[in-house]
Write an enzyme that holds these catalytic residues in place. Structure first.
Site, PDB file in Angstrom:
ATOM      1  CG  ASP A  75     -19.032 -19.785 -53.394  1.00 12.31           C
ATOM      2  OD1 ASP A  75     -18.191 -20.670 -53.852  1.00 12.31           O
ATOM      3  OD2 ASP A  75     -19.915 -19.352 -53.849  1.00 12.31           O
ATOM      4  CG  ASP A  86     -17.440 -23.929 -55.917  1.00 13.81           C
ATOM      5  OD1 ASP A  86     -17.277 -23.033 -55.081  1.00 13.81           O
ATOM      6  OD2 ASP A  86     -18.452 -24.392 -56.326  1.00 13.81           O
TER       7      ASP A  86
END
Length: 429
Positions: free
Chosen positions: A101, A308
């Site tokens: 992430d 992201d």
């Protein structure tokens, strides 16, 4: 994924003095040694000498048993719209497959005991079985880098929440993290890495997720913590397309040597509006040859979207989304699905294979453009259906999701402050 926050979102060159006088050679250096010379006469009656670096195999000082310096890397595999990267915790090694992430900082794993935690197929990490595990006290600097509270035992407890409502709660600790070696032999161990030992974790996690690896730019992130140990605050990754066989893995590289090199690279400036997020500036999109500005007014805000890897779709302002959908409808010679309530208002098409076009071009600042094929822009939510992989949203949080990042070797360099994109077949990485 991204964390919910309060407020806005580092030779000297050794001097070589070679003095040749009356046939005497003096070489002053720490690393270069005179190992042989030939009595080849020069016009002035001198001779030539050969200088060999001490680390050369031709040097008598060369250690032939020495192996090449290993650097860490991690395997990455697709899993239900997310990407799991492998690392190992503690001693003995305990393998963890956590969500990779770039939109958050904290590295955490589900630990026992785990009250009210989401279901996990594989065993959870047991800190009591690791000889290198240690809780962090409340006064530790790392404790101040996450939302925290102090237990009666003076142990730093954390509470970390994400934008989608998912939450991890537990104890902040230090542990040895081991990653696969680029040499292919053994592992590279990173000692004293702060991580969250999660004892209460809830949200949109699936049973294959054993935690989450925060790859953001903040001080507590895995990238920042390992930077002094791997030669720099930089990393690169290559995400395979959605629905790729999980057995096909790609790699994530860290530190020195992870730079994206070669032809066809597009480099985009990083805009540092926040420690965690990797903001870039998108000026607009083109559908085929039709350019659509990011903002209808023509104004371009610096750092208007961030990368992201933990969020699958790309989130853009509703106005831009509507204009993109309208143009896609015009250019795709098929009728979109209108009668499937499961699909909501998404732009979807009924087809056995993905669409043939059109190509979407992302226009970053500085005339840096990358092209997205339907593999990156249309995703199959179910068999025989492909839907546009972007979402219109007016929250002000614009996210360049992982669908659009697939089949690019992406390098993020926090030292040179750039993001690099290189079109790559990540299934062959």
């Amino acid at each position: 994924m991204y964390p919910r926050k309060a407020g806005s979102v580092m030779a000297a060159i050794d001097t070589i003095l070679c003095h040749v006088h009356f046939g005497v050679v003096l070489v002053t250096t720490l690393f270069i040694y005179l190992v042989s010379f030939s009595a080849t006469a020069a016009s002035n009656g001198g001779f030539s000498v050969k200088l060999v670096h001490r680390n050369s195999p031709k040097s008598p000082f060369y250690n032939h048993n020495k192996t090449t310096l290993s650097k860490p890397q991690s395997r990455v595999q697709a899993n239900n719209g997310q990407y799991l990267m492998k690392l190992s915790l503690g001693n003995p090694l305990f393998d963890v497959y956590g969500i990779a992430d770039t939109g958050s900082d904290l590295l955490w794993a589900q630990c026992v005991p785990c009250e009210g935690c989401y279901k996990q197929i594989k065993p959870k990490f047991d800190p009591k079985k690791s000889s290198t595990y240690s809780d962090l006290p409340c006064g530790a600097q790392e404790c101040s880098l996450v939302p925290n509270s102090c237990s009666t035992e003076n142990v730093c407890s954390y509470h970390y929440e994400y934008g989608d409502g998912s939450v991890t709660r537990g104890v902040l600790a230090k542990e040895t993290i081991s990653l696969e070696s680029t040499s292919g032999k053994g592992t590279v161990s990173l000692k004293g890495i702060a991580f969250g030992c999660g004892h209460n974790n809830t949200g949109v996690f699936n049973q294959d997720d054993m935690g989450l690896i925060g790859l953001g730019g903040g001080p507590i992130s895995f990238i920042s913590q390992m930077a002094p140990l791997v030669g720099g605050k930089k990393f690169s990754y290559c995400l395979v397309p959605f629905h790729t066989d999980p057995s096909i893995e790609s790699k994530m590289s860290f530190g020195k040597g992870s730079e994206v090199l070669g032809n066809g690279i597009v480099t985009v400036p990083l805009v540092r509006k926040d420690d965690t997020f990797y903001f870039v500036t998108v000026e607009g999109f083109s559908v085929g040859d039709k350019f659509l500005p990011f903002d209808s007014s023509g104004k371009v805000e610096k750092g208007n979207i961030f990368l992201d890897s933990g969020t699958p779709p790309t989130y853009i302002p509703t106005d831009l989304y509507d204009r993109l959908v309208a143009e896609l409808r015009k250019q795709i010679p098929m009728a979109p699905i209108e009668d499937d309530p499961d699909l909501g208002n998404q732009l979807c098409y009924r087809t056995k294979t993905n669409l043939k076009g059109p190509i979407l071009t992302v226009h970053f600042e500085g005339r840096a453009n990358i092209k997205l094929t339907p593999t990156q822009t249309f995703i199959p939510p179910k068999d025989g259906v492909f839907c546009f992989a972007m979402i219109g949203d007016n929250s002000g949080v614009n996210i360049y999701g992982n669908f659009a990042q697939t089949n690019f070797l992406i390098g993020i360099d926090l030292e040179t402050k750039v993001v690099s994109f290189k079109p790559t077949d990540c299934t062959k990485d």
